[in-house]
Design an enzyme around this catalytic site. Structure first.
Site, PDB file in Angstrom:
ATOM      1  N   TYR A 162      28.007  63.199  50.047  1.00  0.00           N
ATOM      2  CA  TYR A 162      27.774  63.426  51.487  1.00  0.00           C
ATOM      3  C   TYR A 162      26.785  64.573  51.676  1.00  0.00           C
ATOM      4  O   TYR A 162      25.811  64.456  52.417  1.00  0.00           O
ATOM      5  CB  TYR A 162      29.108  63.732  52.179  1.00  0.00           C
ATOM      6  CG  TYR A 162      28.978  64.002  53.667  1.00  0.00           C
ATOM      7  CD1 TYR A 162      28.873  62.950  54.574  1.00  0.00           C
ATOM      8  CD2 TYR A 162      28.954  65.302  54.167  1.00  0.00           C
ATOM      9  CE1 TYR A 162      28.744  63.182  55.938  1.00  0.00           C
ATOM     10  CE2 TYR A 162      28.831  65.554  55.533  1.00  0.00           C
ATOM     11  CZ  TYR A 162      28.729  64.494  56.403  1.00  0.00           C
ATOM     12  OH  TYR A 162      28.594  64.736  57.765  1.00  0.00           O
ATOM     13  N   ASN A 185      22.570  58.830  64.475  1.00  0.00           N
ATOM     14  CA  ASN A 185      23.841  59.559  64.364  1.00  0.00           C
ATOM     15  C   ASN A 185      24.856  58.883  63.442  1.00  0.00           C
ATOM     16  O   ASN A 185      25.701  59.559  62.864  1.00  0.00           O
ATOM     17  CB  ASN A 185      24.425  59.712  65.778  1.00  0.00           C
ATOM     18  CG  ASN A 185      25.878  60.098  65.755  1.00  0.00           C
ATOM     19  OD1 ASN A 185      26.218  61.273  65.563  1.00  0.00           O
ATOM     20  ND2 ASN A 185      26.778  59.128  65.914  1.00  0.00           N
ATOM     21  N   SER A 201      29.557  54.741  69.288  1.00  0.00           N
ATOM     22  CA  SER A 201      30.862  54.205  69.676  1.00  0.00           C
ATOM     23  C   SER A 201      31.984  55.235  69.671  1.00  0.00           C
ATOM     24  O   SER A 201      32.964  55.099  70.388  1.00  0.00           O
ATOM     25  CB  SER A 201      31.237  53.054  68.732  1.00  0.00           C
ATOM     26  OG  SER A 201      31.102  53.455  67.385  1.00  0.00           O
ATOM     27  N   THR A 247      23.328  63.513  50.835  1.00  0.00           N
ATOM     28  CA  THR A 247      22.640  62.667  51.837  1.00  0.00           C
ATOM     29  C   THR A 247      22.200  63.496  53.035  1.00  0.00           C
ATOM     30  O   THR A 247      21.140  63.245  53.613  1.00  0.00           O
ATOM     31  CB  THR A 247      23.542  61.512  52.342  1.00  0.00           C
ATOM     32  OG1 THR A 247      24.727  62.043  52.952  1.00  0.00           O
ATOM     33  CG2 THR A 247      23.917  60.565  51.225  1.00  0.00           C
TER      34      THR A 247
HETATM   35  N1  LIG Z   1      32.555  65.516  62.535  1.00  0.00           N
HETATM   36  C1  LIG Z   1      31.914  66.490  61.893  1.00  0.00           C
HETATM   37  O1  LIG Z   1      32.491  67.572  61.615  1.00  0.00           O
HETATM   38  C2  LIG Z   1      30.470  66.329  61.498  1.00  0.00           C
HETATM   39  C3  LIG Z   1      29.821  67.464  61.013  1.00  0.00           C
HETATM   40  C4  LIG Z   1      28.492  67.370  60.654  1.00  0.00           C
HETATM   41  C5  LIG Z   1      27.818  66.176  60.798  1.00  0.00           C
HETATM   42  N2  LIG Z   1      28.457  65.098  61.271  1.00  0.00           N
HETATM   43  C6  LIG Z   1      27.679  63.857  61.392  1.00  0.00           C
HETATM   44  O2  LIG Z   1      27.693  63.405  62.723  1.00  0.00           O
HETATM   45  C7  LIG Z   1      27.583  61.996  62.759  1.00  0.00           C
HETATM   46  C8  LIG Z   1      28.724  61.433  63.588  1.00  0.00           C
HETATM   47  O3  LIG Z   1      29.940  61.833  62.973  1.00  0.00           O
HETATM   48  P1  LIG Z   1      31.357  61.757  63.720  1.00  0.00           P
HETATM   49  O4  LIG Z   1      32.114  62.945  63.293  1.00  0.00           O
HETATM   50  O5  LIG Z   1      31.192  61.476  65.157  1.00  0.00           O
HETATM   51  O6  LIG Z   1      31.967  60.498  62.947  1.00  0.00           O
HETATM   52  P2  LIG Z   1      32.963  59.346  63.393  1.00  0.00           P
HETATM   53  O7  LIG Z   1      33.813  59.772  64.524  1.00  0.00           O
HETATM   54  O8  LIG Z   1      33.594  58.913  62.120  1.00  0.00           O
HETATM   55  O9  LIG Z   1      31.963  58.205  63.918  1.00  0.00           O
HETATM   56  C9  LIG Z   1      31.062  57.624  63.037  1.00  0.00           C
HETATM   57  C10 LIG Z   1      30.135  56.725  63.812  1.00  0.00           C
HETATM   58  O10 LIG Z   1      29.196  56.124  62.896  1.00  0.00           O
HETATM   59  C11 LIG Z   1      29.291  54.714  63.009  1.00  0.00           C
HETATM   60  N3  LIG Z   1      29.024  54.087  61.718  1.00  0.00           N
HETATM   61  C12 LIG Z   1      29.553  54.399  60.506  1.00  0.00           C
HETATM   62  N4  LIG Z   1      29.050  53.569  59.575  1.00  0.00           N
HETATM   63  C13 LIG Z   1      28.190  52.736  60.195  1.00  0.00           C
HETATM   64  C14 LIG Z   1      27.366  51.669  59.772  1.00  0.00           C
HETATM   65  N5  LIG Z   1      27.317  51.271  58.492  1.00  0.00           N
HETATM   66  N6  LIG Z   1      26.600  51.039  60.695  1.00  0.00           N
HETATM   67  C15 LIG Z   1      26.654  51.405  61.983  1.00  0.00           C
HETATM   68  N7  LIG Z   1      27.410  52.409  62.458  1.00  0.00           N
HETATM   69  C16 LIG Z   1      28.179  53.057  61.570  1.00  0.00           C
HETATM   70  C17 LIG Z   1      30.708  54.430  63.495  1.00  0.00           C
HETATM   71  O11 LIG Z   1      30.768  53.150  64.076  1.00  0.00           O
HETATM   72  P3  LIG Z   1      32.211  52.397  64.247  1.00  0.00           P
HETATM   73  O12 LIG Z   1      32.895  53.055  65.411  1.00  0.00           O
HETATM   74  O13 LIG Z   1      31.861  50.980  64.510  1.00  0.00           O
HETATM   75  O14 LIG Z   1      32.957  52.576  62.971  1.00  0.00           O
HETATM   76  C18 LIG Z   1      30.866  55.578  64.499  1.00  0.00           C
HETATM   77  O15 LIG Z   1      30.195  55.286  65.689  1.00  0.00           O
HETATM   78  C19 LIG Z   1      27.597  61.523  61.308  1.00  0.00           C
HETATM   79  O16 LIG Z   1      26.274  61.330  60.856  1.00  0.00           O
HETATM   80  C20 LIG Z   1      28.227  62.704  60.581  1.00  0.00           C
HETATM   81  O17 LIG Z   1      27.851  62.761  59.233  1.00  0.00           O
HETATM   82  C21 LIG Z   1      29.769  65.132  61.628  1.00  0.00           C
END
Ligand SMILES: NC(=O)c1ccc[n+]([C@@H]2O[C@H](COP(=O)([O-])OP(=O)(O)OC[C@H]3O[C@@H](n4cnc5c(N)ncnc54)[C@H](OP(=O)(O)O)[C@@H]3O)[C@@H](O)[C@H]2O)c1
Length: 243
Positions: free
Chosen positions: A148, A84, A15, A151
């Site tokens: 974090y 993701n 999303s 995990t």
């Molecule tokens: N941003 C970074 O710098 C970074 C770096 C390394 C790894 N990551 C990893 O990349 C992935 C995506 O991160 P992002 O930065 O794109 O985060 P984000 O913008 O905060 O988006 C998080 C996504 O996860 C969904 N989500 C969270 N909790 C959930 C649940 N209980 N059930 C179903 N969906 C859930 C959210 O859905 P809703 O929209 O409905 O809330 C959203 O689609 C994550 O695993 C994160 O740990 C991110």
């Protein structure tokens, strides 16, 4: 070369942020894309976009299992699962409560495991392809990210372990480790000028990643271009962990 036309892909947490960019990347490559969010508002934008949206809380056992069942009943198979969905936290290690620990572990680790297990159990005869979105924080430690980081390290080990356990059933399991990416998740960094400056100084490419910077790695791992890769990590961090 990617040959992803008409392949079916499910992106959890599609999303927003990285998941959204990965879902749109697959759509551009001609795949049939399914994506989830945790609530109705999150997936509203998918209406009419060609991406099939559904609501699934990855903490709820059976939620992703149901979605995979639906995809398989509509298309015969699910070619690739991208795990993701994730949450982060800036709570100091000394102050974590049981509830906060559980929420992060349930989403980031058990949620990924549940989806992998559901996919394997439904498709063990045909094989499959799993891409787990881990993090460079599964490889290195930083302050204010203890649970974090734990995990994400666990997701990396899960990836390796499942890759070896399921290779005989025709499954490939790999992980992507993003660095610092400009999404809602990094708001706590972006909202503090000094911290942002320090983070960017530590990135050899001198910029945060854009969500779209992750879609190439996902497309590659989903395609037969990576057919001899399993149990591996693709680090996409502008050189941050190389410095
Ligand atoms: N941003 C970074 O710098 C970074 C770096 C390394 C790894 N990551 C990893 O990349 C992935 C995506 O991160 P992002 O930065 O794109 O985060 P984000 O913008 O905060 O988006 C998080 C996504 O996860 C969904 N989500 C969270 N909790 C959930 C649940 N209980 N059930 C179903 N969906 C859930 C959210 O859905 P809703 O929209 O409905 O809330 C959203 O689609 C994550 O695993 C994160 O740990 C991110």
């Amino acid at each position: 070369m990617l040959a992803l036309e008409k392949k079916t892909v499910l992106v959890t947490g599609g999303s927003r942020g990285i998941g959204r960019a990965i879902a749109l990347g697959f759509q551009k490559a001609g795949a049939i894309v399914y994506a989830t969010g945790s609530k109705a508002e999150s997936i509203a934008w998918m209406e009419g976009s060609g991406i099939h949206g559904s609501i699934a809380d990855v903490r709820s056992p059976g939620a992703i299992d149901m979605i995979i069942k639906d995809i398989r009943s509509q298309n015969g198979r699910l070619d690739c699962l991208v795990n993701n969905a994730g949450v982060s936290s800036t709570t100091p290690a000394s102050r974590f409560t049981e509830d906060e620990m559980d929420a992060i572990i349930d989403t980031n680790f058990k949620g990924v495991f549940r989806a992998c297990q559901a996919y394997f159990n439904q498709q063990r005869k045909e094989g499959g392809n799993i891409i787990n979105v881990a993090s460079i924080l599964g490889l290195v430690g930083v302050p204010l990210a203890s649970i974090y980081c734990g995990t994400k390290g666990a997701v990396i080990q899960l990836t390796r372990s499942l890759a070896v356990e399921w290779v005989g059933s025709g499954f490939r399991v790999n992980a992507i480790c993003p660095g610092m990416i400009d999404t809602d998740m990094t708001d706590p960094i972006k909202s503090r000028d000094k911290v942002l400056e320090q983070v960017i100084a530590a990135i050899p490419m001198k910029r945060m990643g854009k969500p779209e910077d992750l879609s190439g790695a996902a497309l590659f791992l989903a395609s037969d271009l990576s057919s001899y890769m399993t149990g591996q990590l693709m680090v996409v961090d502008g050189g941050m962990t190389a410095a």
